[in-house]
Design a protein around this motif. Structure first.
Motif, PDB file in Angstrom:
ATOM      1  N   ARG A 119      -0.700  10.499  -3.399  1.00 47.58           N
ATOM      2  CA  ARG A 119      -1.507   9.426  -4.005  1.00 47.58           C
ATOM      3  C   ARG A 119      -2.294   9.964  -5.193  1.00 47.58           C
ATOM      4  O   ARG A 119      -2.452   9.284  -6.205  1.00 47.58           O
ATOM      5  CB  ARG A 119      -2.460   8.861  -2.947  1.00 47.58           C
ATOM      6  CG  ARG A 119      -3.206   7.610  -3.404  1.00 47.58           C
ATOM      7  CD  ARG A 119      -2.279   6.424  -3.480  1.00 47.58           C
ATOM      8  NE  ARG A 119      -2.999   5.183  -3.727  1.00 47.58           N
ATOM      9  CZ  ARG A 119      -2.802   4.419  -4.779  1.00 47.58           C
ATOM     10  NH1 ARG A 119      -1.885   4.732  -5.681  1.00 47.58           N
ATOM     11  NH2 ARG A 119      -3.473   3.292  -4.940  1.00 47.58           N
TER      12      ARG A 119
ATOM     13  N   ASP B 158       0.815   0.303  -6.121  1.00 48.21           N
ATOM     14  CA  ASP B 158      -0.359   0.015  -5.294  1.00 48.21           C
ATOM     15  C   ASP B 158      -1.575  -0.102  -6.214  1.00 48.21           C
ATOM     16  O   ASP B 158      -1.931   0.847  -6.911  1.00 48.21           O
ATOM     17  CB  ASP B 158      -0.550   1.160  -4.290  1.00 48.21           C
ATOM     18  CG  ASP B 158      -1.757   0.976  -3.378  1.00 48.21           C
ATOM     19  OD1 ASP B 158      -2.553   0.048  -3.610  1.00 48.21           O
ATOM     20  OD2 ASP B 158      -1.901   1.775  -2.435  1.00 48.21           O
TER      21      ASP B 158
ATOM     22  N   CYS C 214       4.813   0.495  -0.048  1.00 46.66           N
ATOM     23  CA  CYS C 214       5.249   0.273  -1.425  1.00 46.66           C
ATOM     24  C   CYS C 214       6.732   0.528  -1.603  1.00 46.66           C
ATOM     25  O   CYS C 214       7.397  -0.146  -2.407  1.00 46.66           O
ATOM     26  CB  CYS C 214       4.448   1.177  -2.372  1.00 46.66           C
ATOM     27  SG  CYS C 214       2.736   0.648  -2.599  1.00 46.66           S
ATOM     28  N   ASP C 215       7.288   1.481  -0.841  1.00 46.14           N
ATOM     29  CA  ASP C 215       8.693   1.813  -1.055  1.00 46.14           C
ATOM     30  C   ASP C 215       9.657   0.795  -0.437  1.00 46.14           C
ATOM     31  O   ASP C 215      10.869   0.952  -0.560  1.00 46.14           O
ATOM     32  CB  ASP C 215       9.006   3.235  -0.559  1.00 46.14           C
ATOM     33  CG  ASP C 215       8.689   3.429   0.911  1.00 46.14           C
ATOM     34  OD1 ASP C 215       8.431   2.431   1.617  1.00 46.14           O
ATOM     35  OD2 ASP C 215       8.678   4.596   1.362  1.00 46.14           O
TER      36      ASP C 215
ATOM     37  N   GLU D 220       0.046  10.179  -8.116  1.00 42.47           N
ATOM     38  CA  GLU D 220       0.360   8.846  -8.628  1.00 42.47           C
ATOM     39  C   GLU D 220      -0.776   8.305  -9.501  1.00 42.47           C
ATOM     40  O   GLU D 220      -0.545   7.768 -10.586  1.00 42.47           O
ATOM     41  CB  GLU D 220       0.621   7.894  -7.458  1.00 42.47           C
ATOM     42  CG  GLU D 220       1.039   6.504  -7.884  1.00 42.47           C
ATOM     43  CD  GLU D 220       1.236   5.590  -6.689  1.00 42.47           C
ATOM     44  OE1 GLU D 220       0.242   5.352  -5.963  1.00 42.47           O
ATOM     45  OE2 GLU D 220       2.355   5.129  -6.460  1.00 42.47           O
TER      46      GLU D 220
ATOM     47  N   ARG E 114       0.830  -1.204   0.000  1.00 44.66           N
ATOM     48  CA  ARG E 114       0.000   0.000   0.000  1.00 44.66           C
ATOM     49  C   ARG E 114       0.872   1.264   0.000  1.00 44.66           C
ATOM     50  O   ARG E 114       1.878   1.345   0.711  1.00 44.66           O
ATOM     51  CB  ARG E 114      -0.909   0.014   1.230  1.00 44.66           C
ATOM     52  CG  ARG E 114      -2.062  -0.989   1.171  1.00 44.66           C
ATOM     53  CD  ARG E 114      -3.054  -0.628   0.085  1.00 44.66           C
ATOM     54  NE  ARG E 114      -4.156  -1.568   0.006  1.00 44.66           N
ATOM     55  CZ  ARG E 114      -5.278  -1.468   0.716  1.00 44.66           C
ATOM     56  NH1 ARG E 114      -5.430  -0.467   1.585  1.00 44.66           N
ATOM     57  NH2 ARG E 114      -6.233  -2.355   0.579  1.00 44.66           N
ATOM     58  N   GLN E 115       0.430   2.225  -0.781  1.00 48.03           N
ATOM     59  CA  GLN E 115       1.065   3.531  -0.786  1.00 48.03           C
ATOM     60  C   GLN E 115       0.713   4.313   0.472  1.00 48.03           C
ATOM     61  O   GLN E 115       1.538   5.033   1.029  1.00 48.03           O
ATOM     62  CB  GLN E 115       0.618   4.315  -2.030  1.00 48.03           C
ATOM     63  CG  GLN E 115       1.305   5.655  -2.231  1.00 48.03           C
ATOM     64  CD  GLN E 115       2.752   5.496  -2.644  1.00 48.03           C
ATOM     65  OE1 GLN E 115       3.084   4.537  -3.329  1.00 48.03           O
ATOM     66  NE2 GLN E 115       3.620   6.397  -2.217  1.00 48.03           N
TER      67      GLN E 115
ATOM     68  N   PRO F 276      10.055   0.811  -5.948  1.00 47.49           N
ATOM     69  CA  PRO F 276       8.724   0.879  -5.322  1.00 47.49           C
ATOM     70  C   PRO F 276       7.708   0.009  -6.062  1.00 47.49           C
ATOM     71  O   PRO F 276       7.740  -0.110  -7.294  1.00 47.49           O
ATOM     72  CB  PRO F 276       8.371   2.363  -5.418  1.00 47.49           C
ATOM     73  CG  PRO F 276       9.684   3.064  -5.514  1.00 47.49           C
ATOM     74  CD  PRO F 276      10.574   2.143  -6.286  1.00 47.49           C
TER      75      PRO F 276
END
Length: 911
Positions: A612, A597, A576-577, A615, A508-509, A594
């Motif tokens: 987010r 997500d 995610c990272d 992204e 998850r981001q 990364p």
């Protein structure tokens, strides 16, 4: 035969017709079915549905065929393939009006006690996460459930992975009673076979809950690699069939190469390219599959393949990787390419239609069940079962006379991952069959020869413990806290091999920041398509001491956890990272870039933040660009911080002014909403099907909001409706009259405890008609009056006991069972309903069966007769029989609480 032909457009094979006739006449399946690969073994699902429809005409106690069909296979991607086939069958039944398919649909519909919106057949899957309506909606609903071994086995043993404790008895009942278990490639599930056999050998309960053999699972072992003692297989009539002859006679010349283990990746890649070049010379663009034994080998082979292609005559080629460690969201795209898409290698595809060569690097996930047909097959040396399965993907239909195979052996290995020493023995047999002294350079591994060439399987099943009665006695106490001495079910289901113990992992981001504390709601809720299953030991190694977030299935909240505290069945969220995953390769512990997500793609919502938003705009999911995106991103951070503080995103710019958001993000088309205990989320525009709001599967006393018709919300109406529906379900599945009467009585009393005046304040009740459900838009003004942890079913039990004292035991009813069902209808009471501390004593009055009953309500007092009652009833009806009796009442209650109209009940998403 008519039903099968209407579904598929062609007649069944003789063995399929024989099996259907056998099941229909005997009312039971042969325990072991061995059918060679490529001859439609998955059609067992069609046969099961047809035989169930035929059997439902017998009605009630005369029925013999189980109502639920579990298709269990130890390959997650194959669960998906069977799921798609079952969805197609469901759709055909839903739209059918006439003919054999229409007759089956009508029979299945007529057998249901509750008219569910899915139509004649409910279909769902379980593979590392819950789906929409992830369990059969009630025990009378004909259902296909596609599941991995771990998901089925954990439910069978009252410890369902990903299931809240209160729902475990329901899942156990639906797995352990009235169920046909089609255990595909049963050699992959030896521990599960052992558990099922030992359950069947337990002493029978005093009273059977269902007639005939439907009290226990009916287990059928399916295999394409031969069974120890197949009770059913093909015969001479099949061998005379022209299609069968073509498939069994398909030639598969196979070449052999050996080298050191360090050379295997290079040798696999070079063999793939050289064999593809040979086929290309005959005028075909070949599809080549490269089988590796472990997921860790796949990235290495792909790199070697890409290097080999640069040096080859193959100038352009498509390369794909498919392992069991790929998220279903990503795998779906690949499967669509491979099955009917641009890269079509389905068995029914045109071999000459491919635009350019294709190479697929795959693990055992493609060994079984996948209806794929390749021109070239390159494989690591493996056990005999694995080779038989793998070569079932080469020239599968016998329509590719140019097909070629190649086996690569590491001659410096004495013991192999997964297969032990067996590959060494199989390799020796392959060399013996090669016959170099006769000038032969390949060995034919076609269906007619492969079994005799590679020899009988010598695989060693994993060790698993012996199942004892006390194990089940402890597991069945689902409302008691887990203790350190509780036996872990995973050892019984998948064996004692540490590599088989997995957790569900997602990326998850938007996760709470490091200093945000704990017990925060995860948003959006988990979707199975974004998650994969990873062995615990591999994840621990990847974490290297870092603390991931663990999802508490009871509360839906995130909690930090230590790597050493990971347990089988956990759902773990990683930032995610942290990396660890590649879209085109799946789980890759060494990857540090990364991870994307995909939760917004599958849930159509995301945690609102500027990063987010940017992204998703980059991915094209949000139509914002330039200055609009900059402004929206700044406002997103400000709105999130204003609501939840510095938890889900960094501190916002204090100089920014919060605009008038209302429910719309600055007019950019993104609806936002707040979540209790969680962040602000934004909803993405829907594409296609309408959104189904998810809910957390948790047992909360105050989860009483309902949108059902107001006339069904009164306590009196609700109790009558639930009692009636529970009785219909019990009769439909053939329960004896005494049990039906007991369930109906419990249904008419189960919520009587809501007559407590404090509970009525919660629901918005007045001095007039008492309520069972709160009215729309009602605010819980009385929430402070209801004692924390109080259970209304405890009061229902007290009222019922007072009624028994005044009325006496009614005839034709098991009053101990009725009392237990009342106490357990929210999953507690196994063995004890929790009490409160320091609550006040009030008076409650309700009319039971025409007699007014009043009692003092003291929720601080526990009913200490309940544990003994629970023990007695488990002995009387069996562990799964008692759970089924509970399920009838509980699912009738849920049906009446989600009924849309008098005719239709909706299946709501449970996550």
């Amino acid at each position: 035969d008519e039903f099968y032909k209407e579904l598929h457009g062609f007649d069944p094979f003789p063995w399929q017709s024989r099996l259907a006739a056998l099941v229909d006449s005997a009312g039971a399946w042969p325990p072991n079915i061995g059918v060679p690969t490529g001859l439609g073994k998955t059609s067992s699902l069609d046969i099961a549905v047809w035989s169930l429809a035929a059997d439902t005409l017998r009605r009630g106690p005369d029925r013999r065929v189980p109502n639920r069909i579990w298709y269990v296979v130890n390959r997650r991607l194959l669960v998906d393939a069977a799921y798609e086939r079952s969805l197609s069958l469901q759709a055909r039944l839903l739209e059918a009006g006439t003919g054999a398919v229409g007759a089956v649909a009508h029979a299945l519909t007529a057998s249901q006690a509750v008219p569910w919106d899915v139509g004649p057949l409910h279909v769902t899957r379980l593979r590392g996460g819950a789906e929409r309506g992830h369990r059969a909606p009630d025990p009378s609903c004909p259902t296909i459930i596609l599941a991995t071994v771990a998901m089925y086995g954990s439910r069978l043993l009252f410890r369902g992975y990903g299931t809240a404790a209160g729902s475990r008895p329901v899942d156990a009942a639906l797995a352990g009673t009235d169920s046909l278990v089609l255990l595909d490639e049963a050699h992959l599930a030896i521990p599960a076979q052992k558990v099922l056999r030992q359950i069947s050998e337990l002493p029978s309960p005093v009273h059977m809950v269902l007639p005939n053999a439907r009290n226990m699972p009916m287990v059928v072992n399916l295999s394409a690699t031969g069974s120890d003692a197949p009770n059913f297989t093909i015969d001479a009539s099949d061998e005379r069939h022209p299609v069968v002859q073509t498939r069994l006679g398909a030639a598969k010349p196979t070449y052999l190469t050996s080298g050191s283990d360090k050379q295997v990746a290079m040798l696999l890649a070079e063999a793939a390219v050289s064999n593809a070049e040979a086929v290309a010379e005959s005028g075909h663009n070949p599809a080549t599959v490269i089988f590796v034994n472990t997921a860790r080998r796949a990235p290495e082979v792909r790199i070697a393949l890409e290097k080999a292609l640069k040096k080859s005559a193959v100038k352009e080629a498509d390369v794909r990787t498919l392992t069991g460690r790929i998220r279903p969201f990503d795998a779906t795209t690949l499967r669509k390419e491979l099955l009917g898409g641009e890269l079509d290698v389905s068995a029914q595809s045109n071999p000459g239609a491919r635009a350019r060569p294709l190479f697929v690097v795959a693990t055992q996930t493609l060994e079984v069940g996948a209806d794929l047909d390749f021109d070239c097959l390159i494989t690591e040396s493996a056990g005999s079962r694995a080779l038989v399965q793998r070569f079932g993907r080469l020239n599968r239909l016998g329509a590719r006379p140019w097909a070629r195979g190649h086996v690569i052996h590491a001659d410096d290995l004495k013991e192999w991952p997964v297969y032990g020493t067996e590959p060494v023995e199989v390799w020796g047999r392959l060399l013996d069959a090669l016959g170099l002294e006769r000038g032969v350079h390949s060995v034919d591994l076609g269906p007619a020869n492969i079994a005799s060439v590679v020899g009988a399987p010598a695989d060693t099943p994993p060790n698993s413990p012996e199942l004892l009665p006390n194990h089940l006695r402890d597991w069945s106490k689902t409302s008691a806290p887990d203790t350190p001495w509780l036996a872990p079910v995973e050892a019984f289901v998948t064996g004692e091999d540490e590599a088989r113990r997995t957790v569900t992992v997602l990326w998850r981001q938007a996760l709470p920041l490091d200093d945000a504390g704990e017990h925060l709601q995860l948003r959006p809720l988990v979707h199975a398509d974004e998650a994969i299953e990873i062995p615990i030991w591999e994840l621990r190694s990847f974490l290297d001491g870092r603390q991931p977030w663990r999802l508490n299935v009871e509360s839906g909240q995130l909690e930090r956890t230590e790597p050493d505290d990971l347990r089988v069945g956990d759902t773990i969220a990683l930032p995610c990272d942290w990396g660890g995953y590649q879209n085109d390769g799946g789980w890759t512990p060494t990857a540090r870039e990364p991870v994307i997500d995909v939760s917004a793609n599958v849930r159509r919502e995301f945690v609102l933040s500027g990063s987010r938003l940017r992204e998703l705009a980059l991915q094209g999911a949000v139509d914002l660009h330039g200055d609009e995106l900059d402004i929206a991103a700044l406002q997103a951070d400000l709105r999130q911080s204003a609501w939840s503080g510095d938890i889900w995103c960094g501190a916002a710019d204090e100089n920014m002014q919060l605009a008038d958001w209302s429910d719309d993000l600055l007019g950019f088309g993104l609806t936002t909403r707040r979540t209790r205990g969680g962040p602000v989320v934004a909803l993405l525009p829907q594409t296609g099907a309408s959104s189904i709001p998810p809910r957390v599967e948790a047992d909360e006393e105050l989860s009483t909001i309902s949108s059902i018709d107001e006339s069904r919300s009164t306590l009196r109406a609700h109790l009558e409706l639930v009692g009636g529906t529970a009785g219909k379900i019990a009769r439909a599945i053939g329960m004896p009259d005494r049990l039906v009467a007991s369930i109906e009585l419990a249904g008419r009393v189960h919520d009587a405890g809501k007559a407590d005046p404090r509970f009525q304040l919660l629901l918005g009740g007045s001095s007039g008609e008492l309520l069972a459900k709160s009215l729309p838009d009602h605010q819980n003004s009385g929430v402070r009056l209801w004692p924390r942890g109080g259970r209304h079913e405890a009061t229902s039990g007290v009222l019922f006991n007072k009624w028994l004292e005044a009325h006496g035991e009614p005839e034709g009813v098991d009053v101990e069972l009725a009392a237990h069902l009342i106490m357990a209808h929210h999953g507690h009471g196994r063995p004890l309903v929790p009490s409160t501390i320091g609550s006040s004593v009030v008076s409650a009055t309700w009319t039971i069966e025409g007699t007014s009953v009043s009692t003092a309500v003291d929720l601080d007092e526990s009913d200490w007769t309940q544990p003994q009652r629970f023990e007695v009833l488990n002995n009387r009806y069996g562990y799964w029989g008692l759970a089924l009796l509970e399920s009838v009442l509980r699912q009738a209650d849920q049906a009446e609480s989600s009924r849309a109209t008098d005719e239709l009940v909706l299946i709501t998403e449970v996550q």
